[in-house]
Design a protein around this motif. Sequence first.
Motif, PDB file in Angstrom:
ATOM      1  N   GLY A  29     -13.919 -85.798 -55.817  1.00  0.00           N
ATOM      2  CA  GLY A  29     -13.561 -86.419 -54.485  1.00  0.00           C
ATOM      3  C   GLY A  29     -12.188 -87.233 -54.726  1.00  0.00           C
ATOM      4  O   GLY A  29     -11.837 -88.066 -55.697  1.00  0.00           O
ATOM      5  N   LEU A  30     -11.316 -87.000 -53.860  1.00  0.00           N
ATOM      6  CA  LEU A  30     -10.130 -87.945 -53.822  1.00  0.00           C
ATOM      7  C   LEU A  30     -10.169 -89.187 -53.585  1.00  0.00           C
ATOM      8  O   LEU A  30     -10.709 -89.462 -52.493  1.00  0.00           O
ATOM      9  CB  LEU A  30      -9.050 -87.073 -52.811  1.00  0.00           C
ATOM     10  N   ALA A  31      -9.720 -89.914 -54.655  1.00  0.00           N
ATOM     11  CA  ALA A  31      -9.812 -91.391 -54.356  1.00  0.00           C
ATOM     12  C   ALA A  31      -8.364 -92.297 -54.529  1.00  0.00           C
ATOM     13  O   ALA A  31      -7.755 -91.690 -55.594  1.00  0.00           O
ATOM     14  CB  ALA A  31     -10.842 -92.177 -55.174  1.00  0.00           C
ATOM     15  N   ARG A  32      -7.991 -93.102 -53.675  1.00  0.00           N
ATOM     16  CA  ARG A  32      -6.647 -93.809 -54.126  1.00  0.00           C
ATOM     17  C   ARG A  32      -6.709 -95.211 -54.618  1.00  0.00           C
ATOM     18  O   ARG A  32      -5.672 -95.719 -54.796  1.00  0.00           O
ATOM     19  CB  ARG A  32      -5.929 -93.664 -52.673  1.00  0.00           C
ATOM     20  N   VAL A  47     -14.513 -88.067 -59.600  1.00  0.00           N
ATOM     21  CA  VAL A  47     -13.238 -88.892 -59.167  1.00  0.00           C
ATOM     22  C   VAL A  47     -11.826 -88.183 -59.535  1.00  0.00           C
ATOM     23  O   VAL A  47     -11.704 -87.777 -60.959  1.00  0.00           O
ATOM     24  CB  VAL A  47     -13.161 -90.439 -59.545  1.00  0.00           C
ATOM     25  N   HIS A  48     -11.028 -87.894 -58.474  1.00  0.00           N
ATOM     26  CA  HIS A  48      -9.572 -87.248 -58.602  1.00  0.00           C
ATOM     27  C   HIS A  48      -8.979 -88.295 -58.205  1.00  0.00           C
ATOM     28  O   HIS A  48      -8.948 -88.631 -56.907  1.00  0.00           O
ATOM     29  CB  HIS A  48      -9.678 -85.918 -57.843  1.00  0.00           C
ATOM     30  N   ARG A  49      -7.932 -88.891 -58.758  1.00  0.00           N
ATOM     31  CA  ARG A  49      -7.237 -90.087 -58.359  1.00  0.00           C
ATOM     32  C   ARG A  49      -5.954 -89.421 -57.532  1.00  0.00           C
ATOM     33  O   ARG A  49      -5.371 -88.395 -58.000  1.00  0.00           O
ATOM     34  CB  ARG A  49      -6.790 -90.814 -59.419  1.00  0.00           C
ATOM     35  N   GLY A  50      -5.283 -89.889 -56.634  1.00  0.00           N
ATOM     36  CA  GLY A  50      -4.425 -89.416 -55.680  1.00  0.00           C
ATOM     37  C   GLY A  50      -4.509 -89.742 -54.142  1.00  0.00           C
ATOM     38  O   GLY A  50      -5.372 -90.738 -53.670  1.00  0.00           O
ATOM     39  N   ASP A  51      -3.629 -89.562 -53.378  1.00  0.00           N
ATOM     40  CA  ASP A  51      -3.678 -89.833 -51.817  1.00  0.00           C
ATOM     41  C   ASP A  51      -2.900 -88.654 -51.248  1.00  0.00           C
ATOM     42  O   ASP A  51      -2.402 -87.608 -51.865  1.00  0.00           O
ATOM     43  CB  ASP A  51      -3.043 -91.143 -51.464  1.00  0.00           C
ATOM     44  N   SER A  57      -1.060 -84.264 -56.981  1.00  0.00           N
ATOM     45  CA  SER A  57      -2.708 -84.330 -56.952  1.00  0.00           C
ATOM     46  C   SER A  57      -3.494 -83.522 -56.363  1.00  0.00           C
ATOM     47  O   SER A  57      -4.557 -83.096 -56.647  1.00  0.00           O
ATOM     48  CB  SER A  57      -3.009 -85.761 -56.759  1.00  0.00           C
ATOM     49  N   LEU A  58      -3.048 -83.400 -54.861  1.00  0.00           N
ATOM     50  CA  LEU A  58      -3.674 -82.421 -54.159  1.00  0.00           C
ATOM     51  C   LEU A  58      -3.547 -81.077 -54.693  1.00  0.00           C
ATOM     52  O   LEU A  58      -4.701 -80.403 -54.482  1.00  0.00           O
ATOM     53  CB  LEU A  58      -3.027 -82.446 -52.715  1.00  0.00           C
ATOM     54  N   CYS A  84       0.890 -87.072 -38.879  1.00  0.00           N
ATOM     55  CA  CYS A  84       0.827 -85.803 -38.618  1.00  0.00           C
ATOM     56  C   CYS A  84       1.572 -84.835 -39.640  1.00  0.00           C
ATOM     57  O   CYS A  84       1.112 -83.862 -39.915  1.00  0.00           O
ATOM     58  CB  CYS A  84       1.018 -85.225 -37.037  1.00  0.00           C
ATOM     59  N   GLU A  85       2.688 -85.152 -39.730  1.00  0.00           N
ATOM     60  CA  GLU A  85       3.645 -84.368 -40.714  1.00  0.00           C
ATOM     61  C   GLU A  85       3.204 -84.664 -42.031  1.00  0.00           C
ATOM     62  O   GLU A  85       2.880 -83.466 -43.006  1.00  0.00           O
ATOM     63  CB  GLU A  85       5.122 -85.102 -40.678  1.00  0.00           C
ATOM     64  N   MET A  86       2.409 -85.862 -42.578  1.00  0.00           N
ATOM     65  CA  MET A  86       1.898 -85.816 -43.841  1.00  0.00           C
ATOM     66  C   MET A  86       0.626 -84.807 -43.895  1.00  0.00           C
ATOM     67  O   MET A  86       0.399 -84.340 -44.927  1.00  0.00           O
ATOM     68  CB  MET A  86       1.699 -87.350 -43.977  1.00  0.00           C
TER      69      MET A  86
END
Length: 293
Positions: A29-32, A47-51, A57-58, A84-86
């Motif tokens: 799971g991605l966690a910021r 836990v996978h850190r990032g955003d 990270s993705l 939306c672009e992000m």
Amino acid sequence: MRVFVTGATGFIGSTIVAELIGAGHQVLGLARSDAGAKLLADAGAEVHRGDLEDLDSLRDGAAKSDGAIHTAFDHDFSKFADNCEMDRRAIDTLGAALEGSGRPLVVTSGVLLLAPGRIATEDDAPPLVSATPRVSEATALAWTSRGVRVSVVRLPQVHDRDRQGLVSYAMALARETGVSAYVGDGLNRWTAVHRDDAAPLYRLALENGEAGARYHAIAEEGVTVRAIAEVIGRRLNVPVVSKSVEEAAGHFGWLALFAAMDAPASSQLTQQRLGWHPTPSLPGLIADLEPLP
């Protein structure tokens, strides 16, 4: 299956994490934040850190997983186009990490802009790029020709007792203005699903979804906006009023486009094709909005 989930600590994503773990999958799971990381660890996920802005990270999270579910989105509508672009960049990054592998990528879209004025189905194409800055569906589906088993889950107003999609914004507006409003006769319709029903559809799409398929997480095909406004009025004890089309923009702001939209939709094809069915015992949207006794 080891599944990378973005938005894993969010309203819908956290329920998907529990659904996946309950079905025997491993979740990355991605966690910021530290708080998000703790929530995931407590739920039994890795836990996978990032955003969403950390594309490395993705890429890494998707590359070391057997599939990915993308539910993360920044719902700050004051910068909707930027968000939306992000989202587009994030989806392209996930797709590139899975390219040529045949692994599944499940992304999130919506139903409101599909076919205003008639019952939309899964066979309806996504809105034209010119109609909305959010292009999650078109972006993801482009990866089907590049060896990714992409499927799309289209969401209506996802609700429980505490949150109800766009309805939550309408409730906040009613608190701010002292009235609960609808446009015209208010007979235009929104669709809805309980979040405990939405999560199993993501799992089924991950496990069995066909490449390029679109699935509808819809339990209620059409709840009138007037009925929604009336129950908000009861819950907040404020007057319920009709606004003309001309008055709508001034009252609703960015919500005006959706407040006047008639957007019923069906999930019959999803139920036939994927074996997903809404749970009759779960409360509907109006029931979740009703004042507590």
